[in-house]
Design a protein around this motif. Structure first.
Motif, short mmCIF file in Angstrom:
data_model
loop_
_atom_site.label_atom_id
_atom_site.label_comp_id
_atom_site.label_asym_id
_atom_site.label_seq_id
_atom_site.Cartn_x
_atom_site.Cartn_y
_atom_site.Cartn_z
N GLN A 38 0.84 -1.19 0.00
CA GLN A 38 0.00 0.00 0.00
C GLN A 38 0.87 1.24 0.00
N VAL A 39 0.40 2.26 -0.67
CA VAL A 39 1.06 3.55 -0.68
C VAL A 39 0.72 4.23 0.64
N THR A 40 1.70 4.86 1.25
CA THR A 40 1.49 5.54 2.52
C THR A 40 1.78 7.03 2.36
N ASP A 41 1.28 7.81 3.29
CA ASP A 41 1.55 9.24 3.28
C ASP A 41 3.04 9.50 3.49
N ASP A 42 3.54 10.50 2.81
CA ASP A 42 4.94 10.89 2.98
C ASP A 42 5.05 11.75 4.23
N MET A 43 5.95 11.39 5.13
CA MET A 43 6.15 12.13 6.38
C MET A 43 7.43 12.98 6.33
N GLY A 44 7.94 13.23 5.14
CA GLY A 44 9.14 14.05 5.02
C GLY A 44 10.41 13.25 5.19
N ARG A 45 11.53 13.99 5.27
CA ARG A 45 12.83 13.31 5.37
C ARG A 45 13.87 14.16 6.07
N GLN A 46 13.48 14.79 7.14
CA GLN A 46 14.40 15.63 7.91
C GLN A 46 15.45 14.77 8.59
N HIS A 47 16.69 15.24 8.55
CA HIS A 47 17.79 14.57 9.23
C HIS A 47 18.04 15.26 10.57
N VAL A 48 18.20 14.45 11.63
CA VAL A 48 18.45 14.99 12.96
C VAL A 48 19.61 14.23 13.60
N HIS A 66 14.67 11.12 10.49
CA HIS A 66 15.59 10.03 10.81
C HIS A 66 16.97 10.61 11.11
N TYR A 67 17.84 9.74 11.63
CA TYR A 67 19.17 10.20 12.02
C TYR A 67 20.02 10.51 10.81
N GLN A 68 20.80 11.58 10.95
CA GLN A 68 21.73 11.97 9.88
C GLN A 68 22.81 10.90 9.75
N THR A 69 23.52 10.98 8.65
CA THR A 69 24.56 9.98 8.38
C THR A 69 25.61 10.02 9.48
N GLN A 70 25.83 8.85 10.06
CA GLN A 70 26.89 8.66 11.05
C GLN A 70 27.31 7.21 10.95
N ALA A 71 28.56 6.98 10.66
CA ALA A 71 29.08 5.62 10.48
C ALA A 71 28.69 4.73 11.66
N GLY A 72 28.16 3.56 11.35
CA GLY A 72 27.77 2.60 12.36
C GLY A 72 26.42 2.87 13.00
N VAL A 73 25.78 3.99 12.61
CA VAL A 73 24.49 4.35 13.21
C VAL A 73 23.41 4.46 12.13
N SER A 74 23.62 5.38 11.21
CA SER A 74 22.58 5.66 10.21
C SER A 74 23.23 6.08 8.91
N PRO A 75 22.80 5.52 7.80
CA PRO A 75 21.85 4.43 7.69
C PRO A 75 22.44 3.15 8.27
N ALA A 76 21.55 2.22 8.65
CA ALA A 76 21.98 0.94 9.21
C ALA A 76 22.73 0.14 8.14
N HIS A 94 16.40 6.02 7.31
CA HIS A 94 17.44 6.56 6.44
C HIS A 94 17.74 5.58 5.30
N ASN A 95 17.73 4.28 5.60
CA ASN A 95 17.91 3.27 4.54
C ASN A 95 16.80 3.38 3.50
N LEU A 96 15.56 3.53 3.96
CA LEU A 96 14.44 3.67 3.02
C LEU A 96 14.67 4.85 2.08
N GLU A 97 15.16 5.95 2.63
CA GLU A 97 15.43 7.14 1.81
C GLU A 97 16.44 6.82 0.71
N HIS A 98 17.33 5.85 0.97
CA HIS A 98 18.36 5.47 0.01
C HIS A 98 17.94 4.31 -0.90
N GLY A 99 16.66 3.99 -0.91
CA GLY A 99 16.16 2.98 -1.84
C GLY A 99 16.19 1.56 -1.34
#
Length: 193
Positions: A38-48, A66-76, A94-99
């Motif tokens: 199912q298609v879901t509503d987009d909740m944005g993509r702010q990095h924190v 989702h968490y900003q890029t940090q080695a070993g943390v995000s993306p998983a 963050h992984n979803l944002e990267h496909g």
């Protein structure tokens, strides 16, 4: 479709997909087809900053802060994470944002899926399609599988703004969904690792 149940989750302990704190407004209800989810509503993509408290209109989130890029943390890192891993939506959104495709399993009242079922989830991770983006990144596949207890079904497979909610794990359905929707056109950064 969202279930009209208010669920507030403050994940504070290791395991259960708790990495940091997050709150869910509602649980996403099953819908759509096995092939398309199912298609879901987009909740944005702010990095924190990692550890920031996150809020999602629905869970499991298919987009959002989702968490900003940090080695070993995000993306998983791609792969399978056991029930005690500290991987939560702040990491894998963050992984979803990267496909990526993210497979989730629920441990209800502390009871996780059997070893046999988790072996089938691992089989999904090991047999997921290699996309052009995964090849460019030098990884086998853009797939993460982890525990996440805050959902209306025992299993889910997610891509950006799309969810396949499953009452029982079916590796073939999961693979077909991932093949169709990984690195899809709506993922904001499908060429990123």
């Amino acid at each position: 479709m969202l279930v009209g149940v208010l669920v507030v989750v403050g994940a504070l302990v290791a395991g259960g997909g708790s990495s940091g704190r997050y709150a869910c407004g509602q649980l996403l209800a099953p819908g759509g087809t096995t092939e398309d989810g199912q298609v879901t509503d987009d909740m944005g993509r702010q990095h924190v900053q990692p550890g920031t408290t996150l809020s999602y209109r629905f869970c499991p989130p298919t987009s959002g802060t989702h968490y900003q890029t940090q080695a070993g943390v995000s993306p998983a890192r791609p792969g399978f994470y056991g029930p005690d891993a500290d991987i939560g939506p702040g990491n894998w959104v963050h992984n979803l944002e990267h496909g990526y495709a993210v497979a989730l399993y629920r441990c209800e009242n502390g009871v996780c899926p059997s070893d046999e079922v988790l072996a089938e989830v691992r089989r999904f991770v090991n047999n997921a399609p290699q996309t052009p983006g995964a090849q460019r990144c030098g990884i086998r596949a853009k797939v993460v599988a982890t525990r996440f207890d805050d959902m209306s079904t025992p299993f889910a497979v997610l891509t950006w703004d799309r969810a396949l909610l499953l009452q029982a794990w079916d590796v073939d359905d999961a693979l077909a969904f991932a093949q169709r929707w990984m690195e899809n056109a709506v993922a904001p950064e499908p060429s990123f690792c």
